[in-house]
Enzyme design. Structure first.
Site, short mmCIF file in Angstrom:
data_model
loop_
_atom_site.label_atom_id
_atom_site.label_comp_id
_atom_site.label_asym_id
_atom_site.label_seq_id
_atom_site.Cartn_x
_atom_site.Cartn_y
_atom_site.Cartn_z
N GLN A 98 0.85 -1.38 0.03
CA GLN A 98 0.07 0.00 0.13
C GLN A 98 0.96 1.31 -0.21
OE1 GLN A 98 -2.15 1.40 3.47
NE2 GLN A 98 -3.96 0.91 2.35
N TYR A 168 -6.30 10.98 3.61
CA TYR A 168 -4.63 11.12 3.34
C TYR A 168 -4.76 12.07 2.09
CZ TYR A 168 -3.50 7.17 6.50
OH TYR A 168 -3.71 6.24 7.55
N ARG A 344 -10.29 -6.97 10.29
CA ARG A 344 -10.13 -7.34 11.50
C ARG A 344 -10.70 -8.80 11.69
NH1 ARG A 344 -14.96 -3.03 12.68
NH2 ARG A 344 -15.19 -3.66 10.33
#
Length: 403
Positions: A98, A168, A344
């Site tokens: 990423q 971001y 998760r």
């Protein structure tokens, strides 16, 4: 079931199945370089059955990190990243890096350089004004993404994911709330989308055709004045028309303004506050409920928004958000999504995919408490999973990338 677990093309590579480990910053790089513990983290997920695991967060510049301990892409990082990708390949999975710049989410105090924002903002993390890059500095940032992609290729990655989400830097440029520029990178949606399109083009020019190039794109910021679904859909349509991406992973929320829109489930306000220094902890008590909102969890909670993108776009799309069992994966495939991304649930059970493949009725043990969120400042983990002793393992010779 066969469709979920059958090999699938993603641009120039083939994954062994349609399940991707989503990027979740691991907190295992104290010197901004790969550690054996980080390798073990991704090797365990790869051994658990995913088609590809995503290494987060690989910043394109030292000032583009949310913490100075995060990896930033430079030649010194390549050897460790190569060990990591070798380990993932040895387990039969692909590896994605990423890439991005945290922009206004960067911690200026930790990084010791100013955070960047499209327009003047004050950094609550750095307690100082953010720097607004001019057009020449923006061009340097575009080049930095391309250079980072080349380093990812040298490191043995099969794919790169460009971070266009969560406010971001690139996502902040897309947001009319955060981008109030008057030059060619502000104002109209076309101008606000210019940075995203230039970065995607530069990364594609650098590694396209050899590595899969994907992007994580916000469907909405979840804050009044931020980007909305119709605007985000137009941006995605432009990216599709440009032909610079092999897939888009659809996301939502803002790490700066509304992070829980991405996560859903319980808001871990108490645990999050404990990670902050004294003055910030008191300030968080005042704004914590507004910052960490609570969105009830349900399976595939981003699907309703994502359907609008699936109807309008023909390119491959990755569904994120509440993917924990076989029924939800089948639903995603039936809705026309090409891949699903899990986060998760794999922190709690790295081998969940293997168990679902053996028994389609398997249910995730994740309770969506989100107590894993505050652990990013130490070692990202599920607080309900027993800590296992870590033992270094001998790594194999490099494995060939699937094509």
């Amino acid at each position: 079931m066969n469709e979920v677990f059958a090999p699938a093309k993603l641009g120039p590579i083939t994954l062994r199945n349609r399940v991707i480990k989503a990027a979740t910053f691991e907190g295992r790089t104290p010197d901004a370089l790969v550690t054996d513990e980080l390798i073990a983290f991704h090797r365990e997920v790869a051994a658990g059955g995913v088609g590809m695991t995503t290494v987060a967060y690989c910043a394109v510049a030292p000032g583009g990190r949310t913490d100075r301990h995060q990896i930033w892409m430079r030649p010194e990082a390549v050897a460790g990243l190569r060990k990591l990708t070798d380990a993932v390949h040895a387990e039969g999975a692909a590896a994605s890096a990423q890439l991005g710049h945290a922009g206004p989410v960067a911690n200026a105090a930790s990084n010791r350089v100013p955070a960047l924002a499209p327009s003047p903002l004050f950094s609550p993390l750095g307690m100082r004004p953010m720097k607004v890059p001019d057009e020449s500095e923006i061009r340097e940032l575009v080049t930095a993404h391309a250079d980072a992609a080349k380093l990812a290729e040298q490191s043995g990655f099969d794919a790169v994911e460009i971070h266009f989400g969560h406010n971001y830097l690139t996502s902040a440029f897309l947001s009319p709330l955060l981008n109030r520029r008057k030059d060619g990178y502000g104002g109209s949606l076309a101008n606000r989308a210019r940075l995203a399109r230039e970065i995607a083009r530069a990364v594609n020019d650098a590694v396209g055709g050899r590595l899969a190039v994907t992007a994580k794109v916000n469907m909405e910021d979840g804050r009044r004045g931020g980007i909305t679904v119709p605007e985000a859909l137009q941006v995605a349509s432009w990216l599709e028309a440009d032909g610079t991406l092999d897939a888009i992973e659809l996301t939502a929320g803002s790490s700066l303004l509304n992070p829980m829109l991405l996560f859903h489930g319980d808001a871990p306000r108490r645990s999050f506050a404990k990670t902050l220094p004294g003055p910030a902890r008191w300030g968080f008590r005042l704004i914590g409920r507004a910052f960490l909102k609570e969105y009830p969890y349900h399976e595939a909670y981003l699907l309703e928004r994502a359907r609008q993108f699936r109807r309008e776009l023909s390119m491959p799309l990755i569904l994120l958000g509440g993917i924990t069992n076989m029924d939800t994966m089948r639903l995603a495939m039936a809705e026309g999504f090409d891949f699903v991304a899990m986060g998760r649930a794999l922190l709690r059970e790295p081998d969940l995919l293997h168990r679902i493949r053996s028994d389609a009725s398997t249910q995730s043990a994740c309770v969506h408490c989100n107590e894993c969120m505050p652990t990013i400042y130490t070692r990202t983990r599920c607080v309900y999973r027993p800590e296992l002793p870590y033992e270094p393992v001998a790594l194999p010779m490099p494995a060939a990338r699937t094509t």
